[in-house]
Motif scaffolding. Structure first.
Motif, short mmCIF file in Angstrom:
data_model
loop_
_atom_site.label_atom_id
_atom_site.label_comp_id
_atom_site.label_asym_id
_atom_site.label_seq_id
_atom_site.Cartn_x
_atom_site.Cartn_y
_atom_site.Cartn_z
N HIS A 195 -2.76 5.44 -1.77
CA HIS A 195 -4.61 5.38 -1.75
C HIS A 195 -4.23 3.80 -2.49
O HIS A 195 -5.04 3.00 -3.12
CB HIS A 195 -5.64 5.55 -2.45
CG HIS A 195 -5.82 7.08 -1.60
ND1 HIS A 195 -6.27 7.28 -0.58
CD2 HIS A 195 -5.63 8.06 -2.79
CE1 HIS A 195 -6.59 8.71 -0.76
NE2 HIS A 195 -5.52 9.25 -2.16
N PRO A 196 -3.91 2.90 -1.13
CA PRO A 196 -3.62 1.24 -1.97
C PRO A 196 -4.46 0.48 -2.61
O PRO A 196 -4.07 0.25 -3.46
CB PRO A 196 -3.10 0.63 -0.51
CG PRO A 196 -2.65 1.99 0.52
CD PRO A 196 -3.65 2.63 0.00
N GLU A 197 -5.53 0.81 -1.96
CA GLU A 197 -6.92 -0.44 -2.97
C GLU A 197 -6.46 0.60 -4.06
O GLU A 197 -6.82 -0.61 -5.28
CB GLU A 197 -7.80 -0.59 -1.69
CG GLU A 197 -8.60 -1.71 -2.24
CD GLU A 197 -10.50 -1.72 -1.10
OE1 GLU A 197 -9.23 -1.62 -0.49
OE2 GLU A 197 -11.36 -2.58 -2.15
N ARG A 248 -5.78 -1.16 -7.55
CA ARG A 248 -6.52 -1.75 -8.41
C ARG A 248 -6.42 -1.22 -10.03
O ARG A 248 -6.52 -1.16 -11.10
CB ARG A 248 -8.26 -0.59 -8.47
CG ARG A 248 -9.36 -1.39 -9.17
CD ARG A 248 -10.70 -0.91 -8.13
NE ARG A 248 -11.06 -1.12 -7.10
CZ ARG A 248 -11.25 -0.21 -6.05
NH1 ARG A 248 -11.75 0.86 -7.11
NH2 ARG A 248 -11.27 -0.91 -5.06
N ASP A 296 -0.98 -3.51 12.13
CA ASP A 296 -1.82 -3.15 11.38
C ASP A 296 -0.50 -2.63 9.42
O ASP A 296 -1.05 -2.05 8.62
CB ASP A 296 -2.53 -1.77 12.05
CG ASP A 296 -1.23 -0.48 11.66
OD1 ASP A 296 0.54 -1.06 12.02
OD2 ASP A 296 -1.58 0.82 11.91
N LEU A 340 0.82 -2.87 6.07
CA LEU A 340 0.04 -2.73 5.29
C LEU A 340 0.73 -4.51 4.50
O LEU A 340 -0.59 -5.00 3.78
CB LEU A 340 0.24 -1.85 4.20
CG LEU A 340 -0.74 -1.43 2.96
CD1 LEU A 340 -1.62 -1.01 3.21
CD2 LEU A 340 -0.15 -0.21 2.16
N ARG A 341 1.35 -5.03 4.76
CA ARG A 341 2.57 -5.29 3.97
C ARG A 341 1.85 -6.85 4.75
O ARG A 341 2.53 -8.48 4.36
CB ARG A 341 3.58 -5.67 3.47
CG ARG A 341 3.53 -4.49 2.28
CD ARG A 341 5.18 -4.21 2.10
NE ARG A 341 5.91 -3.83 2.91
CZ ARG A 341 7.62 -4.49 2.94
NH1 ARG A 341 7.52 -5.37 1.99
NH2 ARG A 341 8.13 -4.58 3.93
N ARG A 345 -3.48 -8.46 6.65
CA ARG A 345 -3.56 -7.20 5.57
C ARG A 345 -3.70 -6.83 4.26
O ARG A 345 -4.58 -6.68 3.61
CB ARG A 345 -2.81 -5.90 6.18
CG ARG A 345 -3.53 -5.51 7.56
CD ARG A 345 -3.77 -3.89 7.93
NE ARG A 345 -4.14 -3.23 6.65
CZ ARG A 345 -4.07 -1.72 6.46
NH1 ARG A 345 -3.19 -1.25 7.10
NH2 ARG A 345 -4.79 -1.26 5.96
N LEU A 346 -2.65 -8.00 3.74
CA LEU A 346 -2.18 -7.62 2.05
C LEU A 346 -3.52 -8.27 1.45
O LEU A 346 -3.88 -8.50 0.96
CB LEU A 346 -0.84 -7.85 1.79
CG LEU A 346 -0.68 -8.41 0.43
CD1 LEU A 346 -0.68 -6.69 0.13
CD2 LEU A 346 0.75 -8.55 0.26
N LEU A 365 -6.29 -6.67 1.23
CA LEU A 365 -6.60 -5.85 -0.11
C LEU A 365 -6.28 -6.15 -1.28
O LEU A 365 -7.03 -4.51 -2.28
CB LEU A 365 -4.97 -4.93 0.86
CG LEU A 365 -4.79 -3.69 -0.08
CD1 LEU A 365 -5.68 -2.16 0.04
CD2 LEU A 365 -3.62 -3.50 0.19
N SER A 420 -8.84 -4.67 -4.89
CA SER A 420 -8.53 -4.65 -6.07
C SER A 420 -8.38 -5.51 -7.02
O SER A 420 -7.70 -5.08 -8.26
CB SER A 420 -7.17 -3.66 -5.61
OG SER A 420 -6.86 -3.24 -4.55
#
Ligand SMILES: C[S@@+](CC[C@H](N)C(=O)[O-])C[C@H]1O[C@@H](n2cnc3c(N)ncnc32)[C@H](O)[C@@H]1O
Length: 202
Positions: free
Chosen positions: A125-127, A131, A165, A167-168, A172-173, A176, A180
């Protein structure tokens, strides 16, 4: 579809199978790790976490940056990777924690910086997980998300296409991280390295 990152046990299985020869597969990465660590701007006496430290490849550079009075933690959820850290003698450079970085056994704001190499794509759950990294870092502290090769080179190594898409990718990053508790301040994605730096928002 169940992704490996959804399940810590599968992450452990994946890296347990690779722990013994992890360093031998990537023998020339030391200078790239040292350069990425220098981007954190750590000072003697500083406190830093290597999140998903693996075999501890960043630990010597992190220790050199904060000196003997500083504090270096290496957290990883795969015991075999931490065992390889010990075999390599890098446990002398930092305190090792068998821990999931999504639930760190640390008080809020105790760190100056977090270094995460090859980590983000494994977070379930990256976000939420980013955090948690923000929670343990003081305001204005630094996060480095690093990989010793860039996104395109890594995709090619894994025989897959780079998709928008990812993530990095910067589009997107950036949001994100913003969601966080981090502000992206620098982004480099070239063949020889991926390095995103972010500052902990106040
Ligand atoms: C690609 S390896 C990178 C290891 C090391 N940072 C390096 O650069 O060589 C990813 C590491 O992250 C660890 N990892 C993945 N998810 C984690 C989590 N939620 N908490 C702690 N460690 C995790 C894995 O066990 C593995 O050792």
């Amino acid at each position: 579809m169940v992704r490996m990152s959804d399940d810590p046990t599968r992450v452990q299985e994946f890296f347990s199978a690779r722990a013994a020869d992890w360093d031998a597969r990537f023998p020339d990465d030391g200078p790239a790790y040292a350069a990425a660590v220098s981007a954190l701007g750590l000072r003697p006496g500083g406190r830093v976490l290597d999140a998903g430290c693996g075999t501890g490849r960043a630990l010597p550079a992190l220790r050199a940056a904060v000196g003997p009075a500083g504090s270096v933690l290496g957290a990883d959820l795969t015991p075999a990777m931490l065992a390889a850290t010990v075999r390599a003698g890098r446990d002398g450079d930092g305190q090792l924690l068998l821990a999931d970085v999504s639930r760190l056994p640390l008080r809020a704001g105790v760190l100056d910086a977090v270094f995460g190499a090859g980590l983000i794509s494994h977070l379930p759950h990256p976000e939420e997980n980013l955090r948690e990294l923000a929670r343990v870092v003081r305001p204005d502290g630094i996060l480095a998300l690093f990989h010793p090769i860039g996104r395109a080179a890594l995709a090619a190594r894994h025989g897959r296409q780079l998709t928008p898409d990812d993530l990095r990718s910067e589009p997107r990053l950036r949001p994100l991280l913003a969601g966080s508790g981090w502000r992206l301040t620098s982004y480099v994605d070239e063949d020889t390295r991926f390095l995103a730096l972010a500052v902990r928002e106040r």
